[in-house]
Write a protein that holds these residues in place. Structure first.
Motif, mmCIF file in Angstrom:
data_model
loop_
_atom_site.group_PDB
_atom_site.id
_atom_site.type_symbol
_atom_site.label_atom_id
_atom_site.label_comp_id
_atom_site.label_asym_id
_atom_site.label_seq_id
_atom_site.Cartn_x
_atom_site.Cartn_y
_atom_site.Cartn_z
ATOM 1 N N SER A 93 0.912 -1.281 -0.140
ATOM 2 C CA SER A 93 -0.081 0.041 -0.025
ATOM 3 C C SER A 93 0.846 1.336 0.106
ATOM 4 C CB SER A 93 -0.997 -0.087 1.381
ATOM 5 O OG SER A 93 -0.181 0.143 2.405
ATOM 6 N N GLU A 94 0.340 2.210 -0.494
ATOM 7 C CA GLU A 94 0.913 3.697 -0.272
ATOM 8 C C GLU A 94 2.161 4.115 -1.096
ATOM 9 O OE1 GLU A 94 0.880 6.528 3.460
ATOM 10 O OE2 GLU A 94 0.011 4.526 4.105
ATOM 11 N N PHE A 95 2.454 3.143 -2.108
ATOM 12 C CA PHE A 95 3.625 3.503 -2.607
ATOM 13 C C PHE A 95 3.780 4.753 -3.691
ATOM 14 C CE2 PHE A 95 1.621 0.341 -4.977
ATOM 15 C CZ PHE A 95 1.452 0.483 -6.313
ATOM 16 N N PHE A 96 4.973 5.240 -4.136
ATOM 17 C CA PHE A 96 5.044 6.156 -5.162
ATOM 18 C C PHE A 96 5.105 5.607 -6.445
ATOM 19 C CE2 PHE A 96 7.944 8.682 -7.654
ATOM 20 C CZ PHE A 96 6.696 9.923 -7.726
ATOM 21 N N SER A 97 6.194 4.416 -6.473
ATOM 22 C CA SER A 97 6.253 3.734 -7.709
ATOM 23 C C SER A 97 6.897 2.356 -7.286
ATOM 24 C CB SER A 97 7.509 4.259 -8.569
ATOM 25 O OG SER A 97 8.911 4.423 -7.691
ATOM 26 N N ILE A 98 6.632 1.428 -8.304
ATOM 27 C CA ILE A 98 6.867 0.263 -8.224
ATOM 28 C C ILE A 98 7.789 -0.446 -9.438
ATOM 29 C CG2 ILE A 98 4.533 -0.558 -8.902
ATOM 30 C CD1 ILE A 98 4.868 -3.208 -7.613
ATOM 31 N N THR A 99 8.903 -1.144 -9.205
ATOM 32 C CA THR A 99 9.476 -1.681 -10.595
ATOM 33 C C THR A 99 10.122 -3.184 -10.221
ATOM 34 O OG1 THR A 99 11.714 -0.765 -9.844
ATOM 35 C CG2 THR A 99 10.153 0.382 -11.494
ATOM 36 N N PRO A 100 9.766 -4.163 -10.984
ATOM 37 C CA PRO A 100 10.452 -5.338 -10.766
ATOM 38 C C PRO A 100 12.105 -5.302 -10.868
ATOM 39 C CG PRO A 100 9.753 -5.282 -12.978
ATOM 40 C CD PRO A 100 9.149 -4.138 -12.325
ATOM 41 N N VAL A 101 12.359 -6.140 -9.799
ATOM 42 C CA VAL A 101 14.030 -6.067 -9.723
ATOM 43 C C VAL A 101 14.475 -7.159 -10.471
ATOM 44 C CG1 VAL A 101 16.161 -6.321 -8.161
ATOM 45 C CG2 VAL A 101 13.753 -5.468 -7.436
ATOM 46 N N LYS A 102 15.708 -6.800 -11.478
ATOM 47 C CA LYS A 102 16.201 -7.717 -12.370
ATOM 48 C C LYS A 102 17.021 -8.842 -11.778
ATOM 49 C CE LYS A 102 16.468 -4.518 -16.297
ATOM 50 N NZ LYS A 102 17.443 -3.899 -17.018
ATOM 51 N N ASP A 103 16.974 -10.062 -12.155
ATOM 52 C CA ASP A 103 17.552 -11.288 -11.817
ATOM 53 C C ASP A 103 17.465 -11.579 -10.193
ATOM 54 O OD1 ASP A 103 19.265 -11.058 -13.941
ATOM 55 O OD2 ASP A 103 20.630 -9.661 -12.941
ATOM 56 N N LYS A 104 16.166 -10.991 -9.700
ATOM 57 C CA LYS A 104 15.590 -11.626 -8.512
ATOM 58 C C LYS A 104 14.082 -11.875 -8.707
ATOM 59 C CE LYS A 104 18.833 -9.235 -5.312
ATOM 60 N NZ LYS A 104 18.742 -8.253 -4.219
ATOM 61 N N ALA A 105 13.916 -13.233 -8.435
ATOM 62 C CA ALA A 105 12.560 -13.978 -8.926
ATOM 63 C C ALA A 105 11.643 -13.432 -7.854
ATOM 64 C CB ALA A 105 12.637 -15.319 -8.673
ATOM 65 N N ASN A 106 10.436 -12.633 -8.605
ATOM 66 C CA ASN A 106 9.227 -12.278 -7.775
ATOM 67 C C ASN A 106 9.665 -11.260 -6.813
ATOM 68 O OD1 ASN A 106 6.714 -12.796 -8.190
ATOM 69 N ND2 ASN A 106 5.960 -14.028 -6.684
ATOM 70 N N THR A 107 10.638 -10.295 -6.834
ATOM 71 C CA THR A 107 10.956 -9.192 -5.992
ATOM 72 C C THR A 107 10.537 -8.041 -6.757
ATOM 73 O OG1 THR A 107 12.712 -10.715 -5.175
ATOM 74 C CG2 THR A 107 12.977 -8.137 -4.889
ATOM 75 N N PHE A 108 10.102 -6.957 -6.058
ATOM 76 C CA PHE A 108 9.728 -5.797 -6.569
ATOM 77 C C PHE A 108 10.248 -4.696 -5.693
ATOM 78 C CE2 PHE A 108 6.783 -9.056 -8.006
ATOM 79 C CZ PHE A 108 6.713 -8.801 -9.106
ATOM 80 N N LEU A 109 10.574 -3.487 -6.109
ATOM 81 C CA LEU A 109 11.197 -2.284 -5.518
ATOM 82 C C LEU A 109 10.188 -1.262 -5.512
ATOM 83 C CD1 LEU A 109 13.229 -0.416 -4.461
ATOM 84 C CD2 LEU A 109 13.916 0.281 -6.642
ATOM 85 N N TYR A 110 9.694 -0.780 -4.094
ATOM 86 C CA TYR A 110 8.749 0.040 -3.998
ATOM 87 C C TYR A 110 9.469 1.186 -3.484
ATOM 88 C CZ TYR A 110 5.127 -3.414 -4.050
ATOM 89 O OH TYR A 110 4.238 -4.377 -4.749
ATOM 90 N N ILE A 111 9.174 2.418 -3.892
ATOM 91 C CA ILE A 111 9.573 3.749 -3.514
ATOM 92 C C ILE A 111 8.507 4.499 -2.630
ATOM 93 C CG2 ILE A 111 10.814 5.986 -4.392
ATOM 94 C CD1 ILE A 111 12.615 3.656 -4.779
ATOM 95 N N TYR A 112 9.009 4.880 -1.502
ATOM 96 C CA TYR A 112 8.152 5.769 -0.662
ATOM 97 C C TYR A 112 8.902 7.278 -0.649
ATOM 98 C CZ TYR A 112 5.610 1.574 0.305
ATOM 99 O OH TYR A 112 4.737 0.562 0.482
ATOM 100 N N ASN A 113 7.962 8.108 -0.943
ATOM 101 C CA ASN A 113 8.484 9.410 -0.722
ATOM 102 C C ASN A 113 8.355 9.950 0.736
ATOM 103 O OD1 ASN A 113 9.239 10.267 -3.484
ATOM 104 N ND2 ASN A 113 7.219 10.833 -3.917
ATOM 105 N N LYS A 114 7.324 9.442 1.224
ATOM 106 C CA LYS A 114 7.249 9.838 2.920
ATOM 107 C C LYS A 114 6.921 8.217 3.355
ATOM 108 C CE LYS A 114 4.288 12.551 6.186
ATOM 109 N NZ LYS A 114 5.516 12.625 6.732
#
Length: 623
Positions: free
Chosen positions: A137-158
Motif C-alpha cells: 500500500s501507499e507506494f509512489f512507484s513500483i518496479t520489478p528487480v532484475k535477476d531476482k525472482a518475484n522481487t519488486f522495488l517500492y519507492i516511498y516519498n514519505k
C-alpha cells in the motif's frame, strides 16, 4: 561489496534531494513458516535519531550499540552518525485477528514493517513466494528487480506509519491512472471481469471528491482488493471487499465510494478521540447520504426511525462514540452524527459549510482532528458543540392549545433539548404552493402565531426532518428493526419452535404457546407470533384488526404491524412458515415491514409509509 556500493549511491542521491535519514528495507514473505522476515538499513550524512516502534507480533533483532531499547515506551532508539549505516533485522508474525499467511494467500493488514519515524524517503524490496501476485500500500512507484525472482522495488516519498500487503497466486492485477493516482485492482481469477468497472468507479469517486473538496487525493496509489472474508473496509490507500460481496451492485453504487472517502477521513485525517469519533459521521454524510440526491428527506427520516429503534433510551453522547460495535453504536455515531452535520449546515448555510469542510481538509491533512475542530471550521458556536457532542439529548417537540380563527393560527410549541435558541422549520401549503420557513424558539414554551391564506391550507412542522428529534407516533413506520432493537420480546408459537427465533432475536424473554396467547401477553409489548398456513381462532379474534395482509400458502412471509394494544411504540411481527434460512436474512431488511420468500429467495418486499412531519393544521401533502 556491490550491495554496500549501491546503498551508498542511494544515500548520496537522497541526501542531495535534502532528505535526512534514509532507509532501505528488504522484506521476504515466507509462506512455508507463515512469517515475514526482513532487514532495515538506516543511514544519514549527519547525526540523526530514528525511532522504531514494532507493531504487535513483531520481533526486532540487532547487535549494534547505537541501538537502545526503551522498554517502557516499547520503542527502539537508533543513533545515526554520518555514513555509517545501522542494520536491524525483524520478524513479522501474522496478527491473530486481521492477518493471514497461507500457501495460497497473504493478507497483512497490521503492517509488514515497524513504524519508523524521521524517515522521509525509503526503498522497500519485497520478495513474494513463487507464483504470487500482490501489492503493498501507499507506494509512489513500483518496479520489478532484475535477476531476482518475484522481487519488486517500492519507492516511498514519505515513510508511512503502516504498510499493508495483499498477495495470492490467484490474483489478477490490473490498473489505470487517474490524475496521477495509480489505481489497481487485485481480484481472484473468477472475478477478473469486474476489474474494469471497479477501476472506472474508483477513478470516478477519486475525481469527484477531488473536485468537491478542492483537494488532491491523499495518496499516490489506491488499490481495491478482493478478500476471502465477507466484509468491506478501508485502510490507507486501500479498500478491501470480501469475495461474497464484491460483485454486488451496492459495492459500486455506495460502498466503494464510502471507502474512497475514508482515504480523506480516517486515513489522511485521523481522529484524536478527544471528544469521540467524528469520522463515520462525516464519511456517511459525504457518501451514502450524499449519493441519495433524490430523497434525502426520507434518508433523514430513516435515521431518526432507526435511532428510535436501536438507541432510544439507550443512546449516549457523541463524545462517547468510538467505533462501530453494533446497531446501537451505528445509530449514534453514524446516524445522529450525520444529523448534527446537517443541522450545522442549515445554521451556517451551504456555501459556508462547504468552505469550512474544504479548509478543514486542507489544514488537517496528515494530522489528527476532533469534533470540536470540525464544527469550529464549519462555523457553529460553543452552545451547538456542547449540546450535540457533549450531551445525551435529542429534541422533543410538544404541541397544544391549537386555535384557528379567521385565518389566524396559534398554538403552544413546547421544546425540550437542542441549543437554547433554535429555528424550527415549517412548511405552509396553500392552493398547491408550498412556502418554507423557520420558527424561532427557545427551550420551554413558545407561543406561536401564524397567518394562513385560506381555510383549506396546511401547516406542518419539520416535515423535512431537519432536526435530530424524537418522532411522533404517526411518523414511526412499522419495521423489523423495532424488534431487533427491543430489549424484551414475547414469542408465541407452537411448542419447541422458539429456538430458531431466539438465535436471531436475542431479546426474547417470554415464550407462550400460540393457543394460549391472550391480551396480557400482548398489551404494551413487542411480540413475535409464529404461524403456519392457518391462524388459530384465538389469535384471529384477538388481532383481527392487525391481520389485514395476505400470504401465499407454503411461502415464508414476515409482516410487522403496530401493536393495537399499545400507544403506537410497540410492534407485532407475524412469521408465517418461518425457517432458519429466511429468519437469518431478516437482519439485512431491518427497515422493511413485509417480506415474502419462496424457496428461501426474496420474492416480495414492502416498506411502511407513514406521515411526514408534525401536522398542526389542515390536510393534504405533507412534504
Amino acid at each position: 561489496m556491490r550491495k554496500i556500493l549501491l546503498f551508498l549511491i542511494f544515500i548520496i542521491f537522497l541526501t542531495s534531494k535534502s532528505y535526512a535519514a534514509v532507509t532501505m528495507i528488504k522484506s521476504y514473505v515466507d509462506a512455508d513458516y507463515g512469517i515475514i522476515k526482513g532487514t532495515i538499513t538506516i543511514a544519514s550524512t549527519k547525526k540523526e535519531q530514528v525511532v522504531i516502534i514494532p507493531y504487535d507480533d513483531m520481533q526486532i533483532l540487532y547487535d549494534d550499540r547505537r541501538v537502545t531499547y526503551n522498554k517502557k515506551a516499547g520503542k527502539y532508539i537508533v543513533e545515526i552518525d554520518e555514513l555509517s549505516p545501522v542494520i536491524i533485522s525483524y520478524i513479522k508474525h501474522p496478527s491473530k485477528y486481521i492477518d493471514r499467511i497461507t500457501s495460497n494467500y497473504v493478507a497483512i493488514y497490521s503492517s509488514i514493517v515497524p513504524n519508523i519515524s524521521n524517515i522521509e524517503r525509503a526503498e522497500l524490496y519485497l520478495t513474494l513466494p513463487n507464483g504470487f501476485q500482490g501489492l503493498l500500500s501507499e507506494f509512489f512507484s513500483i518496479t520489478p528487480v532484475k535477476d531476482k525472482a518475484n522481487t519488486f522495488l517500492y519507492i516511498y516519498n514519505k515513510m508511512p506509519k503502516s504498510i499493508y500487503l495483499a498477495a495470492s497466486p490467484d490474483y489478477i492485477i490490473k490498473n489505470v491512472t487517474q490524475n496521477n493516482v495509480k489505481i489497481y485492482t487485485l481480484l481472484f481469477k473468477e472475478h477478473e471481469d469486474l476489474s474494469y468497472k471497479l477501476l472506472q468507479k474508483s477513478a470516478y469517486y477519486i475525481e469527484m471528491y477531488e473536485k468537491l473538496f478542492s483537494a488532491s487525493f491523499p495518496y499516490d496509489s489506491f488499490m481495491v482488493v478482493e478478500d476471502h472474508m465477507p466484509y468491506g473496509h478501508a485502510m490507507n490507500a486501500m479498500a478491501v471487499f470480501g469475495k461474497s460481496i464484491i460483485d454486488k451492485p451496492f459495492v459500486y453504487d455506495r460502498s466503494l465510494g464510502h471507502e474512497v472517502l475514508h482515504q480523506y477521513f480516517g486515513s489522511a485525517i485521523e481522529c484524536s478521540m478527544t471528544d469521540g469519533n467524528f469520522l463515520e459521521a462525516i464519511t456517511t454524510y459525504f457518501s451514502d447520504y450524499f449519493y441519495e440526491k433524490d430523497d434525502r428527506i426520507k434518508y433523514r427520516k430513516d435515521i431518526l426511525s432507526e435511532y428510535e429503534a436501536y438507541a432510544g433510551k439507550k443512546g449516549f453522547p457523541l463524545k462517547e462514540f468510538e467505533y462501530n460495535a453494533g446497531k446501537l453504536e451505528q445509530a449514534v455515531g453514524y446516524g445522529k452524527g450525520l444529523m448534527v452535520l446537517h443541522m450545522a449546515k442549515n445554521i451556517v448555510g451551504e456555501e459556508a459549510f462547504m468552505n469550512g469542510i474544504r479548509a478543514f481538509i486542507k489544514d488537517k491533512m496528515y494530522s489528527y482532528a476532533s469534533w470540536y475542530d470540525l464544527l469550529t471550521y464549519i462555523g457553529t458556536d460553543e452552545d451547538f458543540y456542547k449540546t450535540w457532542i457533549e450531551k445525551n439529548e435529542n429534541i422533543a417537540l410538544f404541541i397544544d392549545n391549537i386555535v384557528y380563527n379567521n385565518k389566524k393560527l396559534s398554538f403552544n410549541l413546547v421544546r425540550k433539548g437542542g441549543q437554547q435558541h433554535l429555528q424550527v422549520p415549517y412548511i405552509h401549503i396553500s392552493n398547491g404552493e408550498m412556502k418554507e420557513g423557520n420558527l424561532p424558539t427557545v427551550i420551554g414554551g413558545n407561543n406561536i402565531e401564524y397567518t394562513l391564506l385560506d381555510d383549506n391550507d396546511t401547516f406542518i412542522i419539520d416535515s423535512g426532518y431537519h432536526l435530530m428529534r424524537h418522532l411522533y407516533t404517526n411518523e414511526i413506520p412499522s419495521a423489523f428493526y423495532y424488534l431487533f432493537g427491543s430489549e424484551e420480546i414475547t414469542y408465541a408459537g407452537l411448542r419447541n419452535t422458539d429456538k430458531s427465533f431466539k438465535d436471531v432475536f436475542k431479546s426474547i424473554n417470554e415464550v407462550v404457546h400460540i393457543r394460549k396467547l391472550s391480551l396480557h401477553h400482548i398489551k404494551d409489548k413487542n411480540v413475535i407470533i409464529s404461524l403456519e398456513n392457518q391462524v388459530p381462532a384465538n389469535v384471529a379474534e384477538l388481532l383481527k384488526g392487525a391481520l389485514n395482509f395476505t400470504f401465499d400458502m407454503g411461502n415464508s412471509t414476515y409482516v410487522v404491524v403496530k401493536n393495537p394494544y399499545s400507544k403506537g411504540n410497540k410492534f407485532i411481527m407475524f412469521a408465517i412458515n418461518a425457517n432458519k434460512n429466511t429468519l437469518n436474512k431478516l437482519i439485512h431488511y431491518g427497515s422493511y415491514s413485509y417480506l415474502a420468500f419462496k424457496d428461501n429467495s426474496l420474492v416480495e418486499s414492502e416498506k411502511d409509509d407513514t406521515s411526514y412531519g408534525i401536522r398542526i393544521y389542515g390536510k393534504g401533502v405533507t412534504r
